[in-house]
Design a protein around this motif. Structure first.
Motif, PDB file in Angstrom:
ATOM      1  N   ARG A 170       0.829  -1.218   0.000  1.00 41.36           N
ATOM      2  CA  ARG A 170       0.000   0.000   0.000  1.00 41.36           C
ATOM      3  C   ARG A 170       0.860   1.265   0.000  1.00 41.36           C
ATOM      4  O   ARG A 170       0.717   2.135  -0.849  1.00 41.36           O
ATOM      5  CB  ARG A 170      -0.933   0.003   1.224  1.00 41.36           C
ATOM      6  N   ILE A 245      -3.520   1.324  17.463  1.00 39.54           N
ATOM      7  CA  ILE A 245      -4.517   0.463  16.828  1.00 39.54           C
ATOM      8  C   ILE A 245      -4.401  -0.917  17.459  1.00 39.54           C
ATOM      9  O   ILE A 245      -3.305  -1.485  17.554  1.00 39.54           O
ATOM     10  CB  ILE A 245      -4.302   0.369  15.310  1.00 39.54           C
ATOM     11  N   GLU A 251     -12.100 -11.090  13.724  1.00 44.31           N
ATOM     12  CA  GLU A 251     -13.149 -10.062  13.827  1.00 44.31           C
ATOM     13  C   GLU A 251     -14.114 -10.339  14.969  1.00 44.31           C
ATOM     14  O   GLU A 251     -14.649  -9.422  15.583  1.00 44.31           O
ATOM     15  CB  GLU A 251     -13.904  -9.990  12.503  1.00 44.31           C
ATOM     16  N   LEU A 263      -8.326   2.883  18.117  1.00 45.52           N
ATOM     17  CA  LEU A 263      -9.114   2.267  17.054  1.00 45.52           C
ATOM     18  C   LEU A 263      -8.887   0.763  17.093  1.00 45.52           C
ATOM     19  O   LEU A 263      -7.780   0.303  17.384  1.00 45.52           O
ATOM     20  CB  LEU A 263      -8.713   2.821  15.674  1.00 45.52           C
ATOM     21  N   ALA A 265      -8.996  -2.783  14.955  1.00 44.62           N
ATOM     22  CA  ALA A 265      -9.010  -3.356  13.620  1.00 44.62           C
ATOM     23  C   ALA A 265      -9.534  -4.785  13.716  1.00 44.62           C
ATOM     24  O   ALA A 265      -9.250  -5.496  14.683  1.00 44.62           O
ATOM     25  CB  ALA A 265      -7.609  -3.349  13.020  1.00 44.62           C
ATOM     26  N   GLY A 270      -6.154  -5.969   8.510  1.00 46.14           N
ATOM     27  CA  GLY A 270      -7.015  -4.784   8.512  1.00 46.14           C
ATOM     28  C   GLY A 270      -6.356  -3.604   9.198  1.00 46.14           C
ATOM     29  O   GLY A 270      -6.565  -2.446   8.812  1.00 46.14           O
ATOM     30  N   ALA A 271      -5.556  -3.846  10.234  1.00 45.08           N
ATOM     31  CA  ALA A 271      -4.828  -2.757  10.901  1.00 45.08           C
ATOM     32  C   ALA A 271      -3.846  -2.100   9.947  1.00 45.08           C
ATOM     33  O   ALA A 271      -3.689  -0.870   9.931  1.00 45.08           O
ATOM     34  CB  ALA A 271      -4.102  -3.293  12.125  1.00 45.08           C
ATOM     35  N   GLU A 273      -4.140  -1.947   6.705  1.00 45.52           N
ATOM     36  CA  GLU A 273      -4.926  -1.176   5.731  1.00 45.52           C
ATOM     37  C   GLU A 273      -5.433   0.127   6.347  1.00 45.52           C
ATOM     38  O   GLU A 273      -5.550   1.139   5.652  1.00 45.52           O
ATOM     39  CB  GLU A 273      -6.089  -2.026   5.240  1.00 45.52           C
ATOM     40  N   ILE A 274      -5.763   0.101   7.646  1.00 51.15           N
ATOM     41  CA  ILE A 274      -6.227   1.328   8.301  1.00 51.15           C
ATOM     42  C   ILE A 274      -5.073   2.292   8.513  1.00 51.15           C
ATOM     43  O   ILE A 274      -5.236   3.517   8.439  1.00 51.15           O
ATOM     44  CB  ILE A 274      -6.898   0.973   9.638  1.00 51.15           C
ATOM     45  N   ALA A 275      -3.863   1.767   8.777  1.00 53.40           N
ATOM     46  CA  ALA A 275      -2.735   2.616   9.169  1.00 53.40           C
ATOM     47  C   ALA A 275      -2.247   3.496   8.033  1.00 53.40           C
ATOM     48  O   ALA A 275      -1.887   4.657   8.258  1.00 53.40           O
ATOM     49  CB  ALA A 275      -1.596   1.747   9.697  1.00 53.40           C
TER      50      ALA A 275
END
Length: 525
Positions: A170, A245, A251, A263, A265, A270-271, A273-275
């Protein structure tokens, strides 16, 4: 000493194959425990499998037992299993020869109360929530594009590889990994120390300070994730100055650090992707915005250019703009020249006329006439002043004689006559006013004397004051082991100390003459 014999050994014990021994154990266990009731806490429950069977464990504080509910039995249950629920299971024990394990096949299930771990977890959650560690107002927004990310996880698991690969895909940036154990007795202390260690890194030092922290671990049972429910880990996450995070478990897994983090994740991936955002998407977005900016500037310039051209066409020529002002200037210049010539001519005439009047002969005649008129006026004024002064002096002498002879005596007599009846009236009014003042003062003094607290002391009362001199009207006003004073009639005062509601007499002081020995109040001290 052991003697070794090279010959073959002879024994009477029979030989079993692994399958025969496993089958014999299976028959023994199933015959001996064909119907049992087991009480324990459900652990590792993730719902029914795709086949419809449900697999989990029953545990207590010392052991755990694998359990299974077949699809047909699961459909007949009155209630469904839940993670952390303490239940009483009815079924039979059997073994699984493929892995030398034994398990209980559950036919019936009923709740026996919340599990010990879940009860402890809920109690800890309520305690930390009451302290405000889970308050949404404390949570901070994450940085949009951090330069350094600190990761707290195991260095050997799949979690760190997933996070690194996802961030590299990313938006590649600097990653700092603090290796910790994510399961076991020391995991909670290591995770809390890692969070505090990242926060202790000074900005601008040899090790870059992270802009964002990720605490990550893969999925597992409640016991596997228990280290992230530790109070020390939760307090360290809540006290972190760096946004954090939480990416613990899958999940459906929840731990207390999820509530304290800024937050949560759903997964470690997913963490990641959020970061960080996607670098290619940012580049495309910037390019799109740049193109829109260029197009907007071009359209704006074109509009401004058209507006300017329209304004230029509407403006008159430069000669036309100044024609009116130029004509006004010329007319003003002509008028100024004509007015100046006329003004000079008028002033010259006035000067000539004034010069003709200022000839020496005419000035001498004019001065002589004025001097004669001034002399005559001065003589007449002297005569008038002398005549008026004589008349006024004669009148003043006559008036002074009359006043001295009669007027002064008459006025004095009249004044005495008017003041004669006023004197007794003034004396009488003063005497009455004085009597009223004396009566009012006596009445006030009697009221003050009746309100004097020392008069009340004559009837057997006393005044109690604390060590600061304030009057005490209630027993609650006396503090244990603190001195106080008691004032009696005649000004006598005694000092005392209150001890558990009783009074002792440490010292005695007097303000006036001593009281008699038979005074009733003295017997109390």
């Amino acid at each position: 000493m052991v003697m070794l014999d090279d010959g073959p050994s002879v024994t009477n014990a029979g030989e079993y194959s692994v399958s025969e021994l496993s089958g014999a154990l299976k028959r023994t266990v199933e015959d001996r425990f064909s119907h049992v009731r087991v009480r324990g806490e459900i652990s590792g429950y993730r719902g029914p499998h795709a086949s419809g069977h449900a697999y989990f464990c029953l545990k207590d504080d010392r052991a755990r037992l694998d359990a299974v509910i077949w699809r047909t039995a699961f459909a007949k249950l009155d209630f469904k299993p839940e993670e952390g629920l303490e239940v009483i299971a009815t079924g039979r024990l059997t073994t699984f020869p493929g892995s030398s394990k034994y398990q209980i096949v559950i036919d019936a299930l009923k709740p026996a109360g919340a599990g010990a771990l879940m009860a402890l977890l809920n109690e800890r959650r309520l305690k930390l929530e009451a302290e405000g560690l889970f308050d949404p107002a404390r949570k901070r927004p994450l940085p949009f594009l951090p330069r350094v990310i600190g990761i707290v996880t195991s260095p050997t698991g799949a979690v760190i590889r997933d996070i690194c690969h996802r961030i590299a895909d990313r938006y590649p940036l600097h990653l700092l990994v603090w290796p910790v154990r994510v399961q076991g007795e020391t995991s909670s202390a290591e995770v809390a120390e890692a969070i505090r260690g990242f926060n202790a890194i000074a900005p601008g030092g040899p090790v870059p300070r992270p802009d964002l922290l990720i605490v990550a671990r893969g999925g597992g049972s409640l016991e596997d994730l228990w280290g992230f429910n530790d109070e020390g880990v939760v307090r360290a996450a809540a006290a972190s100055d760096i946004p954090l995070i939480s990416a613990v478990g899958h999940e459906t897994d929840w731990t207390l650090i999820d509530h304290a983090a800024d937050l949560r994740a759903p997964t470690p991936t997913g963490a990641a992707e959020i970061a960080v955002p996607v670098r290619s998407e940012l580049i495309a977005r910037v390019a799109q915005l740049h193109a829109r900016l260029d197009a907007g500037m071009a359209r704006q310039m074109q509009q401004e250019r058209r507006a300017l051209s329209a304004l230029v066409r509407a403006l008159p020529a430069s000669d036309m703009l100044l024609a009116t002002q130029r004509r006004q200037f010329d007319e003003a210049a002509i008028g100024l020249e004509r007015a100046l010539s006329d003004s000079v001519a008028a002033e010259r005439r006035r000067f000539t006329e004034a010069a003709a009047k200022l000839q020496p002969g005419r000035l001498t005649i004019l001065i002589s006439g004025l001097r004669a008129r001034l002399t005559t006026g001065a003589h007449r004024a002297d005569q008038a002043i002398a005549s008026r002064l004589g008349i006024r002096r004669h009148a003043f002498v006559g008036a002074a004689s009359a006043l001295r002879a009669n007027l002064l005596d008459q006025r004095l007599a009249e004044a005495r006559r008017r003041l004669a009846p006023i004197g007794p009236a003034i004396d009488l009014s003063w005497q009455r006013a004085a009597e009223r003042r004396i009566a009012a003062l006596a009445s006030t003094w009697r009221v003050a004397a009746s309100l004097d607290p020392r008069r009340v002391l004559e009837r057997g009362y006393a005044i109690i004051r604390d060590e600061d001199g304030h009057t005490v009207t209630r027993a609650a006003g006396l503090k244990a082991a603190r001195p106080f004073s008691v004032e009696f009639a005649g000004g006598e005062t005694r000092q005392a100390v209150a001890l558990d509601g009783a009074a002792t007499e440490p010292r005695r002081s007097r303000r006036a003459t001593p009281a008699s020995a038979d005074t009733p109040q003295g017997d109390l001290f």
